[in-house]
Write an enzyme that holds these catalytic residues in place. Structure first.
Site, mmCIF file in Angstrom:
data_model
loop_
_atom_site.group_PDB
_atom_site.id
_atom_site.type_symbol
_atom_site.label_atom_id
_atom_site.label_comp_id
_atom_site.label_asym_id
_atom_site.label_seq_id
_atom_site.Cartn_x
_atom_site.Cartn_y
_atom_site.Cartn_z
ATOM 1 N NE ARG A 1 -6.688 4.577 5.814
ATOM 2 C CZ ARG A 1 -5.743 5.018 6.649
ATOM 3 N NH1 ARG A 1 -6.001 5.147 7.931
ATOM 4 N NH2 ARG A 1 -4.554 5.353 6.219
ATOM 5 C CB ILE B 1 7.980 6.255 14.321
ATOM 6 C CG1 ILE B 1 9.140 5.266 14.176
ATOM 7 C CG2 ILE B 1 7.710 7.006 13.004
ATOM 8 C CD1 ILE B 1 10.445 5.850 13.694
ATOM 9 C CG ASP C 1 3.242 1.373 9.564
ATOM 10 O OD1 ASP C 1 2.939 2.218 10.424
ATOM 11 O OD2 ASP C 1 3.368 1.653 8.350
ATOM 12 N NE ARG D 1 1.915 12.599 7.372
ATOM 13 C CZ ARG D 1 2.298 13.835 7.641
ATOM 14 N NH1 ARG D 1 1.430 14.707 8.069
ATOM 15 N NH2 ARG D 1 3.550 14.193 7.496
ATOM 16 C CE LYS E 1 -1.667 1.640 4.051
ATOM 17 N NZ LYS E 1 -1.371 3.060 4.314
ATOM 18 C CG ASN E 2 2.558 2.718 3.584
ATOM 19 O OD1 ASN E 2 1.372 3.034 3.463
ATOM 20 N ND2 ASN E 2 3.121 2.514 4.762
ATOM 21 C CB CYS F 1 -3.081 11.593 11.781
ATOM 22 S SG CYS F 1 -2.805 9.845 11.608
ATOM 23 N NE ARG G 1 1.372 10.264 10.261
ATOM 24 C CZ ARG G 1 0.963 9.200 9.596
ATOM 25 N NH1 ARG G 1 -0.273 8.794 9.685
ATOM 26 N NH2 ARG G 1 1.783 8.547 8.813
ATOM 27 N N PRO G 2 3.169 16.613 11.502
ATOM 28 C CG PRO G 2 4.964 17.719 12.491
ATOM 29 C CD PRO G 2 4.118 16.482 12.606
ATOM 30 C CG MET G 3 2.430 18.587 6.004
ATOM 31 S SD MET G 3 2.816 17.307 4.794
ATOM 32 C CE MET G 3 3.093 18.309 3.326
ATOM 33 C CG ASP G 4 8.556 20.055 10.494
ATOM 34 O OD1 ASP G 4 7.779 19.078 10.513
ATOM 35 O OD2 ASP G 4 9.627 20.070 11.125
HETATM 36 C C1 UD1 Z 1 4.986 6.605 6.299
HETATM 37 C C2 UD1 Z 1 3.995 5.483 6.151
HETATM 38 C C3 UD1 Z 1 3.435 5.094 7.520
HETATM 39 C C4 UD1 Z 1 4.573 4.763 8.471
HETATM 40 C C5 UD1 Z 1 5.581 5.914 8.525
HETATM 41 C C6 UD1 Z 1 6.794 5.606 9.376
HETATM 42 C C7 UD1 Z 1 3.075 5.935 3.962
HETATM 43 C C8 UD1 Z 1 1.884 6.315 3.152
HETATM 44 N N1 UD1 Z 1 2.915 5.917 5.293
HETATM 45 O O1 UD1 Z 1 4.262 7.733 6.807
HETATM 46 O O2 UD1 Z 1 2.589 3.957 7.362
HETATM 47 O O3 UD1 Z 1 4.053 4.545 9.769
HETATM 48 O O4 UD1 Z 1 6.033 6.214 7.190
HETATM 49 O O5 UD1 Z 1 7.433 4.466 8.914
HETATM 50 O O6 UD1 Z 1 4.107 5.603 3.429
HETATM 51 N N2 UD1 Z 1 7.275 14.228 10.756
HETATM 52 C C9 UD1 Z 1 7.455 15.547 11.087
HETATM 53 N N3 UD1 Z 1 7.420 16.473 10.085
HETATM 54 C C10 UD1 Z 1 7.234 16.126 8.777
HETATM 55 C C11 UD1 Z 1 7.060 14.755 8.445
HETATM 56 C C12 UD1 Z 1 7.083 13.829 9.462
HETATM 57 O O7 UD1 Z 1 7.627 15.905 12.247
HETATM 58 O O8 UD1 Z 1 7.247 17.016 7.908
HETATM 59 C C13 UD1 Z 1 7.281 13.207 11.841
HETATM 60 C C14 UD1 Z 1 5.935 12.513 11.957
HETATM 61 O O9 UD1 Z 1 5.050 13.254 12.753
HETATM 62 C C15 UD1 Z 1 6.320 11.197 12.581
HETATM 63 C C16 UD1 Z 1 7.708 10.907 11.966
HETATM 64 O O10 UD1 Z 1 8.177 12.170 11.501
HETATM 65 O O11 UD1 Z 1 6.447 11.331 13.955
HETATM 66 C C17 UD1 Z 1 7.683 9.897 10.844
HETATM 67 O O12 UD1 Z 1 6.931 10.371 9.785
HETATM 68 P P1 UD1 Z 1 7.190 9.978 8.259
HETATM 69 O O13 UD1 Z 1 8.417 9.112 8.123
HETATM 70 O O14 UD1 Z 1 7.115 11.223 7.450
HETATM 71 O O15 UD1 Z 1 5.922 9.088 7.970
HETATM 72 P P2 UD1 Z 1 4.893 9.186 6.780
HETATM 73 O O16 UD1 Z 1 5.634 9.373 5.493
HETATM 74 O O17 UD1 Z 1 3.803 10.128 7.107
#
Ligand code: UD1
Length: 422
Positions: free
Chosen positions: A400, A330, A308, A94, A22-23, A118, A123-126
């Site tokens: 999902r 994580i 996961d 997301r 899926k991912n 979520c 789960r921010p986007m920074d």
């Molecule tokens: C992906 C997977 C998800 C998995 C995760 C960690 C997909 C669709 N989803 O999610 O199933 O659990 O990897 O292996 O592939 N973070 C920030 N700022 C950001 C981005 C992330 O602080 O801009 C933090 C998140 O809040 C979290 C950590 O970084 O605590 C890991 O996030 P990330 O590796 O980005 O996971 P996803 O890509 O969202």
């Protein structure tokens, strides 16, 4: 809403086919935005998250055709592209944020809604924003939307992420492949889904090196062409089904499984008394003698133990001999399955990012509620280990990420059925 009823089980035996990831698929599909020519993904999983991504891509102007009952997705983006990813779709999932990088690369501008909260943390986007800004994007937040633009297109750059985010690595890759010049991403995520995306982009004509390591180098090209790419095996679905014989006894072969996808998970299974053997067709899993033993688990970015699989591992350890400590590094707030497992008689204490699990001899069936995708399947696994009947409600989370879960488990002898909701 549908529910799933599970009855405590004896040993399981047989084979379970593991679907495409899926991912990985959720990152591969937006890559279609990078080319006018068609991208065909084989071995795609049939899941509601994939349907959501189809809907999002269609809203941006892509054509998505399903072939062979959804297992093959043919996408094409030859017409006009709409640069706005609407909140109504993005809020459902997301991973919708993965259109930001490719839209910027193809159009030079994009407006993408923030995904919103979520259940498993903020789960921010920074990290995404910093990575794309390094490539020359200017990004502003206005009314819940990220407004991104470039002056004269993206430019290659060296960037180090503060944390190896999976999604930010994918966005950076999809942006840098069409940027002018060379880009280097340091502290890149190393997950197999990143390797799969890089391989697909390379098949489309991108120049990428170093995927699967912490440093990825991308030489920008002027255009990408069409390609056909098989989606990598889903390591999380694999790990989940490997736990079924670990919990119930018996022997199950997970078809398509490879140790390299789940190595750190296999190390913990071995310590818990579960044997895993790689065959020509997959991974054969069985419990060694006696009761499962307690093990400590820390979730980390790949190649560490995957977050996961943490909930599912907790279901196994709930009946282990001894006390296990699970540390979640994580996502904050990812122990919502613990109180549900406790309704089934598990003895768990949660303190911040740690859960201490005191193994009990037997769990007892109970009505429980799925709180997120991986939590829901952990409750099903726990139900297989419990005495009596467990009813898991709110299983839409499950759909999902797991295709035909009841069918796959029933095929190896599990007592499980779906009850259609209203
Ligand atoms: C992906 C997977 C998800 C998995 C995760 C960690 C997909 C669709 N989803 O999610 O199933 O659990 O990897 O292996 O592939 N973070 C920030 N700022 C950001 C981005 C992330 O602080 O801009 C933090 C998140 O809040 C979290 C950590 O970084 O605590 C890991 O996030 P990330 O590796 O980005 O996971 P996803 O890509 O969202």
């Amino acid at each position: 809403m549908d529910s799933i009823i599970v009855r405590g089980n004896g040993p399981l035996s047989g084979q379970i086919p593991i679907a495409g990831a899926k991912n990985a698929c959720l990152a591969l599909m937006p890559a279609t935005l990078l080319s006018e020519e068609p991208l065909t993904l084989t071995n795609a999983p049939r899941l509601s998250d994939i349907r959501t991504m189809r809907q999002l891509l269609a809203s941006l102007g892509a054509e998505v055709t399903e072939l062979q009952e959804g297992k093959v997705l043919a996408t094409s983006c030859h017409g006009a592209i709409n640069p706005v990813a609407d909140y109504d779709i993005v809020r459902k999932m997301r991973a919708s944020n993965l259109v930001l990088g490719p839209l910027l690369a193809r159009l030079g501008h994009a407006v993408v809604s923030l995904p919103g909260g979520c259940a498993i943390g903020a789960r921010p986007m920074d990290i995404h924003i910093d990575a794309l800004t390094a490539l020359g994007a200017e990004i502003e937040l206005k009314e819940g939307y990220l407004h991104a633009k470039t002056r004269g297109g993206l430019k290659g750059a060296v960037h180090e992420m503060r944390f190896a985010s999976v999604g930010a690595t994918e966005n950076f890759l999809m942006a840098a492949v069409l940027a002018k010049g060379t880009s280097v991403l340091k502290n890149a995520a190393r997950e197999p889904e990143i390797v799969d995306l890089a391989q697909c982009l390379r098949a489309m004509g991108a120049e990428i090196e170093g995927e699967g390591t912490s440093t990825i180098t991308i030489q920008g090209v002027d255009r990408l062409h069409g390609a056909t790419h098989p989606v990598v095996t889903d390591r999380i679905e694999l790990g989940t089904y490997m736990l079924a014989p670990a919990i119930c006894g018996g022997e199950v072969e997970c078809l398509g499984g490879k140790i390299a996808l789940v190595e750190s998970f296999c190390e913990k299974l071995d310590a818990a008394g579960i044997s895993v053997e790689e065959t020509a067709t997959g991974l054969k899993v069985k419990r060694k003698n006696g009761r499962v033993k307690a093990v400590d688990v820390v979730t980390e970015p790949f190649p560490g133990f995957p977050t996961d699989l943490q909930a599912q591992m907790m279901a196994l350890l709930a009946t282990a001999e001894g006390t296990s400590v699970l540390e979640e590094k994580i996502f904050e707030n990812r122990f919502m399955h613990a109180p549900e497992l406790m309704r089934m008689g598990a003895r768990i204490e949660v303190h911040g990012g740690h859960a201490t699990v005191h193994g009990v001899e037997k769990l007892k069936g109970a009505p429980v509620m799925a709180t997120d995708l991986r939590a829901s399947v952990s409750l099903i696994l726990a139900g297989l280990a419990a005495e009596g009947e467990t009813m898991v409600s709110r299983v839409y989370h499950l759909d999902r990420g797991y295709e035909r879960v009841e069918e796959k488990l029933r095929a190896v002898g599990a007592h499980i059925e779906r009850v259609q909701g209203e």
